[in-house]
Design a protein around this motif. Structure first.
Motif, PDB file in Angstrom:
ATOM      1  N   VAL B 338       0.847  -1.192   0.000  1.00 42.10           N
ATOM      2  CA  VAL B 338       0.000   0.000   0.000  1.00 42.10           C
ATOM      3  C   VAL B 338       0.882   1.241   0.000  1.00 42.10           C
ATOM      4  CG1 VAL B 338      -1.719   1.308   1.309  1.00 42.10           C
ATOM      5  CG2 VAL B 338      -1.805  -1.202   1.292  1.00 42.10           C
ATOM      6  N   VAL B 339       0.597   2.165  -0.913  1.00 46.90           N
ATOM      7  CA  VAL B 339       1.215   3.487  -0.816  1.00 46.90           C
ATOM      8  C   VAL B 339       0.200   4.375  -0.086  1.00 46.90           C
ATOM      9  CG1 VAL B 339       2.008   5.511  -2.079  1.00 46.90           C
ATOM     10  CG2 VAL B 339       2.677   3.226  -2.848  1.00 46.90           C
ATOM     11  N   LEU B 340       0.576   4.779   1.108  1.00 46.39           N
ATOM     12  CA  LEU B 340      -0.337   5.577   1.929  1.00 46.39           C
ATOM     13  C   LEU B 340      -0.467   6.988   1.347  1.00 46.39           C
ATOM     14  CD1 LEU B 340       0.983   4.463   5.444  1.00 46.39           C
ATOM     15  CD2 LEU B 340      -1.194   3.815   4.393  1.00 46.39           C
ATOM     16  N   ASP B 341      -1.590   7.592   1.589  1.00 44.46           N
ATOM     17  CA  ASP B 341      -1.824   8.962   1.093  1.00 44.46           C
ATOM     18  C   ASP B 341      -0.731   9.874   1.664  1.00 44.46           C
ATOM     19  OD1 ASP B 341      -4.060   7.918  -0.029  1.00 44.46           O
ATOM     20  OD2 ASP B 341      -5.455   8.708   1.471  1.00 44.46           O
ATOM     21  N   GLY B 342      -0.118  10.635   0.788  1.00 48.87           N
ATOM     22  CA  GLY B 342       0.925  11.568   1.227  1.00 48.87           C
ATOM     23  C   GLY B 342       2.318  10.973   1.191  1.00 48.87           C
ATOM     24  N   ALA B 343       2.411   9.658   0.978  1.00 41.87           N
ATOM     25  CA  ALA B 343       3.726   9.031   0.882  1.00 41.87           C
ATOM     26  C   ALA B 343       4.227   9.165  -0.553  1.00 41.87           C
ATOM     27  CB  ALA B 343       3.639   7.562   1.270  1.00 41.87           C
ATOM     28  N   THR B 344       5.554   9.122  -0.718  1.00 43.49           N
ATOM     29  CA  THR B 344       6.089   9.202  -2.081  1.00 43.49           C
ATOM     30  C   THR B 344       5.847   7.876  -2.791  1.00 43.49           C
ATOM     31  OG1 THR B 344       8.249   8.773  -1.092  1.00 43.49           O
ATOM     32  CG2 THR B 344       7.755  11.036  -1.747  1.00 43.49           C
ATOM     33  N   GLU B 345       5.868   7.922  -4.126  1.00 40.48           N
ATOM     34  CA  GLU B 345       5.244   6.859  -4.922  1.00 40.48           C
ATOM     35  C   GLU B 345       5.912   5.494  -4.816  1.00 40.48           C
ATOM     36  OE1 GLU B 345       5.266   8.312  -8.868  1.00 40.48           O
ATOM     37  OE2 GLU B 345       7.438   8.341  -9.037  1.00 40.48           O
ATOM     38  N   ARG B 346       7.183   5.449  -4.418  1.00 41.57           N
ATOM     39  CA  ARG B 346       7.829   4.139  -4.343  1.00 41.57           C
ATOM     40  C   ARG B 346       7.731   3.506  -2.961  1.00 41.57           C
ATOM     41  NH1 ARG B 346      13.522   5.218  -7.437  1.00 41.57           N
ATOM     42  NH2 ARG B 346      12.681   5.170  -9.544  1.00 41.57           N
ATOM     43  N   GLU B 347       7.332   4.312  -1.991  1.00 44.54           N
ATOM     44  CA  GLU B 347       7.463   3.832  -0.605  1.00 44.54           C
ATOM     45  C   GLU B 347       6.191   3.148  -0.152  1.00 44.54           C
ATOM     46  OE1 GLU B 347      10.515   3.993   0.710  1.00 44.54           O
ATOM     47  OE2 GLU B 347      11.003   4.880  -1.227  1.00 44.54           O
ATOM     48  N   ALA B 348       6.066   1.870  -0.513  1.00 39.18           N
ATOM     49  CA  ALA B 348       4.901   1.098  -0.103  1.00 39.18           C
ATOM     50  C   ALA B 348       5.138   0.514   1.285  1.00 39.18           C
ATOM     51  CB  ALA B 348       4.635  -0.014  -1.105  1.00 39.18           C
ATOM     52  N   ILE B 349       4.039   0.183   1.930  1.00 41.01           N
ATOM     53  CA  ILE B 349       4.097  -0.520   3.212  1.00 41.01           C
ATOM     54  C   ILE B 349       3.402  -1.868   2.978  1.00 41.01           C
ATOM     55  CG2 ILE B 349       1.949   0.576   4.011  1.00 41.01           C
ATOM     56  CD1 ILE B 349       3.063   0.493   6.830  1.00 41.01           C
ATOM     57  N   THR B 350       3.837  -2.896   3.665  1.00 42.10           N
ATOM     58  CA  THR B 350       3.244  -4.221   3.492  1.00 42.10           C
ATOM     59  C   THR B 350       2.363  -4.527   4.694  1.00 42.10           C
ATOM     60  OG1 THR B 350       5.409  -4.816   2.680  1.00 42.10           O
ATOM     61  CG2 THR B 350       3.802  -6.576   2.864  1.00 42.10           C
ATOM     62  N   VAL B 351       1.136  -4.916   4.435  1.00 45.22           N
ATOM     63  CA  VAL B 351       0.227  -5.264   5.532  1.00 45.22           C
ATOM     64  C   VAL B 351      -0.715  -6.382   5.100  1.00 45.22           C
ATOM     65  CG1 VAL B 351       0.132  -3.126   6.875  1.00 45.22           C
ATOM     66  CG2 VAL B 351      -1.202  -3.321   4.791  1.00 45.22           C
ATOM     67  N   ASP B 352      -1.355  -6.988   6.067  1.00 50.49           N
ATOM     68  CA  ASP B 352      -2.369  -7.998   5.775  1.00 50.49           C
ATOM     69  C   ASP B 352      -3.694  -7.318   5.430  1.00 50.49           C
ATOM     70  OD1 ASP B 352      -0.710 -10.054   6.226  1.00 50.49           O
ATOM     71  OD2 ASP B 352      -1.644 -10.777   8.071  1.00 50.49           O
ATOM     72  N   LEU B 353      -4.450  -7.962   4.565  1.00 56.02           N
ATOM     73  CA  LEU B 353      -5.792  -7.464   4.247  1.00 56.02           C
ATOM     74  C   LEU B 353      -6.816  -8.326   4.986  1.00 56.02           C
ATOM     75  CD1 LEU B 353      -7.419  -5.546   2.183  1.00 56.02           C
ATOM     76  CD2 LEU B 353      -7.807  -7.681   0.924  1.00 56.02           C
ATOM     77  N   LYS B 354      -7.885  -7.664   5.439  1.00 52.56           N
ATOM     78  CA  LYS B 354      -8.954  -8.397   6.119  1.00 52.56           C
ATOM     79  C   LYS B 354      -9.452  -9.533   5.227  1.00 52.56           C
ATOM     80  CE  LYS B 354     -13.079  -6.595   7.019  1.00 52.56           C
ATOM     81  NZ  LYS B 354     -14.009  -5.582   7.564  1.00 52.56           N
ATOM     82  N   SER B 378       3.653  -1.514  19.156  1.00 54.93           N
ATOM     83  CA  SER B 378       4.365  -2.630  18.539  1.00 54.93           C
ATOM     84  C   SER B 378       3.689  -2.950  17.217  1.00 54.93           C
ATOM     85  CB  SER B 378       4.370  -3.864  19.436  1.00 54.93           C
ATOM     86  OG  SER B 378       3.275  -4.701  19.124  1.00 54.93           O
ATOM     87  N   TYR B 379       4.306  -3.852  16.450  1.00 56.14           N
ATOM     88  CA  TYR B 379       3.720  -4.181  15.152  1.00 56.14           C
ATOM     89  C   TYR B 379       2.345  -4.809  15.303  1.00 56.14           C
ATOM     90  CZ  TYR B 379       5.252  -8.998  16.029  1.00 56.14           C
ATOM     91  OH  TYR B 379       5.432 -10.233  16.566  1.00 56.14           O
ATOM     92  N   ARG B 380       2.058  -5.322  16.486  1.00 58.76           N
ATOM     93  CA  ARG B 380       0.742  -5.949  16.675  1.00 58.76           C
ATOM     94  C   ARG B 380      -0.393  -4.931  16.702  1.00 58.76           C
ATOM     95  NH1 ARG B 380       3.915  -8.640  20.274  1.00 58.76           N
ATOM     96  NH2 ARG B 380       4.423 -10.774  19.728  1.00 58.76           N
ATOM     97  N   ASP B 381      -0.046  -3.663  16.890  1.00 55.54           N
ATOM     98  CA  ASP B 381      -1.089  -2.639  16.937  1.00 55.54           C
ATOM     99  C   ASP B 381      -1.837  -2.519  15.611  1.00 55.54           C
ATOM    100  OD1 ASP B 381      -0.129  -2.182  19.429  1.00 55.54           O
ATOM    101  OD2 ASP B 381       0.807  -0.253  18.981  1.00 55.54           O
ATOM    102  N   LEU B 382      -1.109  -2.709  14.521  1.00 59.15           N
ATOM    103  CA  LEU B 382      -1.730  -2.611  13.205  1.00 59.15           C
ATOM    104  C   LEU B 382      -2.122  -4.009  12.773  1.00 59.15           C
ATOM    105  CD1 LEU B 382      -2.496  -0.903  10.706  1.00 59.15           C
ATOM    106  CD2 LEU B 382      -0.199  -1.402   9.817  1.00 59.15           C
ATOM    107  N   ILE B 383      -3.423  -4.310  12.882  1.00 55.53           N
ATOM    108  CA  ILE B 383      -3.877  -5.650  12.512  1.00 55.53           C
ATOM    109  C   ILE B 383      -3.771  -5.831  11.016  1.00 55.53           C
ATOM    110  CG2 ILE B 383      -5.933  -7.127  12.413  1.00 55.53           C
ATOM    111  CD1 ILE B 383      -6.702  -5.858  15.150  1.00 55.53           C
ATOM    112  N   GLY B 384      -4.076  -4.787  10.260  1.00 55.92           N
ATOM    113  CA  GLY B 384      -3.994  -4.868   8.814  1.00 55.92           C
ATOM    114  C   GLY B 384      -4.781  -3.732   8.203  1.00 55.92           C
ATOM    115  N   VAL B 385      -5.248  -3.976   6.982  1.00 56.23           N
ATOM    116  CA  VAL B 385      -6.097  -2.971   6.334  1.00 56.23           C
ATOM    117  C   VAL B 385      -7.355  -3.653   5.832  1.00 56.23           C
ATOM    118  CG1 VAL B 385      -4.219  -1.435   5.642  1.00 56.23           C
ATOM    119  CG2 VAL B 385      -4.897  -3.304   4.117  1.00 56.23           C
ATOM    120  N   GLU B 386      -8.352  -2.817   5.547  1.00 52.83           N
ATOM    121  CA  GLU B 386      -9.577  -3.330   4.919  1.00 52.83           C
ATOM    122  C   GLU B 386      -9.929  -2.400   3.765  1.00 52.83           C
ATOM    123  OE1 GLU B 386     -12.472  -3.292   8.013  1.00 52.83           O
ATOM    124  OE2 GLU B 386     -12.434  -1.115   8.242  1.00 52.83           O
TER     125      GLU B 386
END
Lengths: 404, 394, 382
Positions: B338-354, B378-386
């Protein structure tokens, strides 16, 4: 492009491989290493006393063995000798060849024995690769080296049918090569007539990356012996194979920033472009007679052929479809069966130059290319898209090439 | 004489009389021709008649043989030693048999002791024979608390359909397929037999699609440990090689430092804090001490997201085990870039999808974060994205 | 033709600390990198800058497969070559020298790091350095292997508790002058002798303290060294040597591997008599008894004469471990790299309060494995 001048020329004069298998309960780690070392010495017609220095590499957390060269010295023959242990992840084996090249070229050592090994069955491979990720972030998400993104990108670019067929054609070609290599770990006896069946029925791993596309997990070791031009002139048992040049290109820690909206130049492309430029190689497909490529999966392999050969558009697919990469094609890829067939990780990237050197010598046995092999390319892959690339030559006459 | 795997074709024939078992060959009347091509090869004829054996080398044509074997010398030695799978050699046509290959595979191991003691030849044992030994090979101590039903659908000669029921530390085998099954495995009967006698690697069979598994994959993988290894009747057991099983664990305590620490402080507040390179402007997620491209220290933090766009995704069918706990996640699951809003175009983040959103996932989809109820940094705070469908996709 | 000599142009050390809980090792390395760049002005330019980095770290201590992948960014290795020395870091200097002599590179950046505090048990990691069948099962680690060696050596050399305590007291006195040392508090002999036994005869204060640290160096060919320093320190010789793996196969007091390594390094440096030609020594003394033992191996002290050597002022004659040595605390993975950095600073005349006068040649030493299975020797000269 900056040219370097090697202090002295370095040749590969001995190669030893164990067989590669998913189980080697009959050997412990040191014994397995020793098998490769004995074979390399026999191949070179040398005794361990002729070796000045040992270079060792593997990945500690795959076997959960700290500083493994200490125990493995029972098999490496390092007792009483100089020894280095150098590792760079998947690229380790190729890095060891670069290191041995450097050590001999430096003039500090005349004859160097390099050993790459892995006994993957003694640990958890995918877990071990996942441990690459930062423990604070991403380790919970990574699935070893498995990804379906390249498959998806190729499907987007070339259409589903053509992309899937290309990957499977490459996979079956690798199996056909592996069938000719008795040391290869996985030899299925696949036929091109099975393409459709495998495309539909091989169990999926991630997206369109299926189990059949992915490399194996193997136990095994590879040893190679390197010596100086002066020593070669005193006579060698087998023809020497010269290391013309090598390049190692690493990149930053994070992986996800390869998957934004656009990509930086792929490291393989950067490595190839830089290496070919400084050696005056304008047309790599025409120049090289064989390429032993570190191909962790069939999808990556097809995609990377474009990067390594600096091809454009669908040239790589057209070459694949035309059989150019077959054993009797224009530029055969991985006559050994490649990483897809055998993958003892710490040795894997060393097997690429080892197999390329055997092709130059004409000693590859069942998977020997029929036409003469004079110029060979070998690659290693690891880390977060790290690339190692090296050029091997049959003759010491490459100055002519670099000046045209 | 050319050696393969440390021996020669000629030696295999030279030792034949020593390995011959006349008492097993009383009823046998057969002449077998062998042609091994390439260096170290040649032609041989073995005549077996009522408990006698005659081995001769042949110049010219092989005549009067009921069965002939054609192969190259290397394959012949490899197959004899078990270094090359006979089935692999047969299926790749490196080894061809004129006459009935099954008959030979049945006969030869019966009337000859193996060329090298630990080498096992594929036997004529059928899947049916092996299934019949399951109950007696059961290891109740390994199956404590296990309750499952495993179905085998094995096609071809010696095959059939069976259900293995493991419950309360007992094992029962029934003909036919029960419903429901914990897991069902479908394959050729000879593939199953090959895997059991060790001539076919299970991973190989699975990888190449010869084995189809429906239901609980993990259960399929676990079944082997509930049974002692199958041993071909009459075969001497190979010397037992002991493997040590150890779980190594080292306690670790990781510093987050001022840069990663800032990221986690943001995560605790349900914010994504990237750091922005003063030279190229890229937003690093998670932030690093330095911009690797520009090789300058990065000080400025900017909030990005919380929503973003999916650039790539992976649907994962094979769950990687957690390297520390060995726990395996439910599949399939989706990992999205996912490229988050406001992030530069190459900087994706990896997360789980619901999980429920997987069927509707496509590139360009908009997503929003799913946070844990209690966030601790901690990384557990972000469960993922939907999927964020109210806004539509790109 | 490639260069004939290789120079250490600059060194930078992160202060050793028992628990740098507030910093990732990436941040520690970045501090070191920036200091090196400030000293020399080197860049990572494709044509004229550093294109080859030799790092040193360990997958176990960093708890990550491919530990160098975690630090690629802060090593400046983006789209550059990087190789990880997966041994003690002194070997990275030896290897970097070879890379330059080979002609492949004219500049090499050497960067090592280790946070021992991150792993809650460095002894557990050391235990995993033994074979899984026998060595691990009997509970061997570097400490108890060293204790076997300490007992044997104390008997052979006639080394007393008081002398061991003296080594520690002296180490702390020098460490107090070294701003990069970890354990800088002065201790009395009585305190050392009264400190608890860790593994008889090794007491708590005989052993190096858990330490976090990072070290960097810039190496250059003879042709380019002047661009980065007016006080180059030259590598005169480097060698290392492996001993046999099983402790029972070795005479633990014989220094087989160290004598081999030192002999080869001296030969390369053209040193016929180290006793006359070496002005300063930095040895990797993880435990107090090792200091005289390794000095025997380096040929600066007669075989089994360690006790007399100490009594007759041998430590001052050869300026042994003016940095405080490893006894003052360095992480085990890079303790030898710290030795080389300190020896280089001494030869440059930049060692501050611990500076020795009139130096021409110095030795840096390191060891790995149980009871010194592997030794490395670096000879530096002005």
């Amino acid at each position: 492009m900056k040219m370097h001048v090697k202090n002295r020329n370095v040749a590969i004069i001995g190669i030893g491989q164990t067989s590669f298998s998913s189980h080697k309960e009959d050997q412990n780690q040191a014994e397995m290493v020793q098998e490769a070392v004995i074979r390399a010495l026999a191949d070179a017609g040398l005794k361990i006393g002729d070796i000045d220095c040992i270079v060792h590499g593997n990945m500690e957390l795959f076997e959960m063995q700290f500083a493994p060269d200490l125990w493995h010295s029972l098999g490496t023959g390092a007792y009483g000798k100089d020894e280095y242990r150098i590792t760079t992840g998947g690229t380790t084996g190729a890095t060891l060849v670069c290191a041995a090249d450097n050590l001999v070229a430096s003039g500090l050592y005349n004859t160097v024995l390099a050993i790459g090994m892995e006994k993957l069955q003694e640990g958890n491979t995918t877990g071990g690769i996942t441990n690459m990720a930062d423990p604070l972030w991403f380790r919970n998400l990574q699935t070893g080296a498995l990804t379906g993104t390249t498959a998806q990108e190729m499907i987007d670019e070339f259409g589903e049918e053509r992309a899937k067929r290309a990957a499977m054609r490459y996979r079956i070609m690798m199996d056909k090569h592996a069938m000719l290599n008795p040391r290869a770990h996985r030899r299925f006896g696949l036929e091109y007539s099975q393409m459709e069946d495998l495309m539909a029925n091989s169990p999926p791993l991630v997206g369109e990356l299926r189990l059949i596309h992915m490399c194996s997990q193997s136990d095994g070791a590879c040893a190679m012996i390197f010596t100086s031009e002066e020593k070669v002139k005193q006579g060698t048992k087998n023809p020497p194979v010269w290391i013309r040049d090598h390049i190692q290109i690493h990149r930053e820690e994070t992986i996800p920033n390869l998957f934004g909206f656009n990509k930086p130049e792929v490291t393989h492309h950067y490595a190839a472009r830089t290496l070919f430029a400084r050696n005056g190689i304008q047309d790599p497909v025409a120049y090289f007679d064989v390429f032993e490529m570190y191909d962790p999966s069939a999808w990556w392999a097809v995609d990377w052929l474009r990067e390594f050969f600096l091809l454009k558009g669908d040239e790589h697919l057209r070459m694949l479809e035309a059989g150019d990469f077959d054993l009797d094609g224009r530029i055969p890829i991985n006559p050994s069966g490649g990483v897809i067939a055998s993958n003892p990780i710490g040795a894997t990237a060393m097997l690429r130059p080892a197999e390329a050197a055997l092709q130059i010598r004409g000693d590859a046995g069942g998977h020997q290319i029929k036409k003469e092999v004079r110029h060979a390319l070998a690659s290693g892959f690891g880390g977060t898209f790290w690339s190692v690339l090296m050029i091997l030559e049959k003759e010491l006459n490459w100055q002519e090439v670099s000046h045209d | 004489m050319t050696e393969y795997f440390g021996t020669t074709v000629a030696d295999i024939f030279a030792t034949m009389p020593k390995r011959f078992k006349p008492e097993e060959a009383k009823e046998v009347d057969i002449a077998i021709g062998y042609e091994a091509t390439g260096e170290g090869g040649g032609k041989w004829k073995a005549t077996i008649k009522h408990g006698t054996l005659k081995v001769e080398t042949v110049e010219g044509e092989l005549t009067d043989c009921k069965t002939t074997i054609h192969t190259d010398a290397e394959t012949f030695v490899g197959v004899t030693l078990g270094m090359i799978g006979a089935l692999d050699a047969l299926s790749s046509q490196k080894l061809r048999v004129a006459g009935d290959p099954k008959f030979l595979m049945l006969l030869l191991p019966k009337i000859f002791t193996p060329y090298v003691a630990p080498a096992k030849k594929p036997d004529a044992v059928t899947a049916r024979d092996i299934i019949a030994t399951l109950a007696e090979r059961f290891r109740p101590e390994k199956a404590e608390g296990v309750a499952m039903t495993i179905g085998y659908d094995l096609a071809g000669e010696g095959g059939g359909r069976w259900t293995i029921i493991i419950r309360d530390g007992k094992c029962a085998v029934r003909e036919g397929l029960a419903d429901p099954l914990t897991v069902k495995m479908t394959m050729e009967a000879k593939t199953y037999a090959g895997m059991m006698v060790g001539t076919i690697e299970a991973v190989t069979a699975f990888t190449s699609g010869q084995v189809k598994i429906e239901g609980d994959m993990a259960a399929a993988g676990a079944t082997a440990k509930y049974f002692r290894k199958y041993v071909v009747p009459g075969a001497t057991e190979a010397e037992e090689l002991i493997s040590l099983r150890v779980t190594n664990s080292i306690e670790q305590r990781f510093a987050t430092g001022p840069v990663m620490g800032r990221w986690f402080a943001g995560i605790r507040e349900k914010k994504f804090l990237a750091n922005r390179c003063p030279k190229c402007g890229r937003t690093q997620i998670p932030p690093r001490e330095i911009c690797a491209w520009c090789r300058v220290r990065v000080h400025e933090f900017v909030e990005v997201g919380p929503k973003g766009v999916v650039t790539h995704f992976d649907i994962v069918y094979f769950a990687s085990p957690d390297p520390l706990t060995g726990a395996v996640r439910d599949t399939p699951y989706a990992t999205v870039y996912v490229v988050l809003d406001g992030a530069t175009e190459r900087e994706a983040i990896t997360v789980d999808l619901k999980k429920e959103d997987i069927p509707r996932l496509k590139e360009g989809a908009r997503v929003r974060p799913v946070w844990a109820e209690v966030t601790t940094g901690s990384y557990r705070d972000l469960i993922g994205v939907e999927l964020d469908e109210e806004e539509g996709s790109l | 033709m490639a260069t004939k000599r290789v120079a250490i142009c600059a060194v930078a050390q992160h202060k050793n600390d028992s628990d740098l809980w507030h910093k990732r090792f990436q941040g520690m390395l970045l501090d070191v990198l920036e200091e090196l760049q400030a000293q020399t002005g080197f860049t990572f330019d494709e044509e004229t800058g550093v294109n080859t980095i030799v790092s040193c770290s360990d997958d176990f201590f960093d708890a990550r497969t491919i530990s160098d992948n975690g630090v690629t960014d802060v090593l400046g290795a983006q789209y550059r070559g990087e190789e990880k020395m997966a041994q003690e870091g002194l070997n990275a200097v030896g290897y970097a020298q070879a890379v330059i002599l080979s002609g492949y590179a004219d500049l090499v950046l050497v960067m090592g790091h280790c946070k021992e505090s991150q792993s809650e048990s460095r002894r557990m990691i050391a235990n995993m350095g033994f074979d899984p069948f026998y060595g691990r099962a009997v509970g061997l680690d570097n400490l108890n292997a060293a204790a076997l060696q300490a007992r044997a050596y104390m008997k052979k050399a006639g080394l007393t508790e008081e002398q061991l305590a003296g080594i520690v007291v002296r180490a702390r006195q020098f460490a107090a002058r070294n701003p990069y040392a970890n354990a800088r508090e002065i201790v009395e002999a009585g305190t050392v002798i009264a400190s608890p036994q860790l593994c008889d005869p090794i007491r708590q204060l005989h052993a190096y303290p858990v330490s976090d640290g990072a070290v960097g160096m810039l190496l250059a060919s003879e042709e380019r060294a002047a661009e980065f320093t007016d006080k180059p320190v030259w590598i005169a010789g480097f060698a290392n040597c492996m001993d046999s793996y099983f402790l029972g196969d070795r005479d633990l007091t014989a220094n087989f591997a160290l004598k081999q390594a030192a002999g080869r390094a001296y030969r390369k440096a053209g040193i016929a008599d180290p006793k006359k030609e070496i002005g300063l020594v930095e040895v990797m003394d993880a435990y107090a008894y090792q200091q005289p033992l390794w000095l025997e191996g380096l040929g600066l002290c007669g075989d089994g004469k360690g006790a007399r050597f100490l009594d007759q002022g041998g430590q001052e004659k050869y300026r042994v471990n003016l940095s405080g040595g490893m006894l003052a605390g360095n992480p085990v993975i890079i303790a030898g790299l710290y030795r080389a950095a300190e020896a280089a600073l001494q030869l440059k005349g930049e060692a501050g309060e611990r500076q020795a006068p009139d130096l021409h040649r110095a030795v840096a030493h390191s060891t790995t494995g149980a009871a010194g299975q592997f030794h490395s020797v670096l000879i530096l000269e002005r």
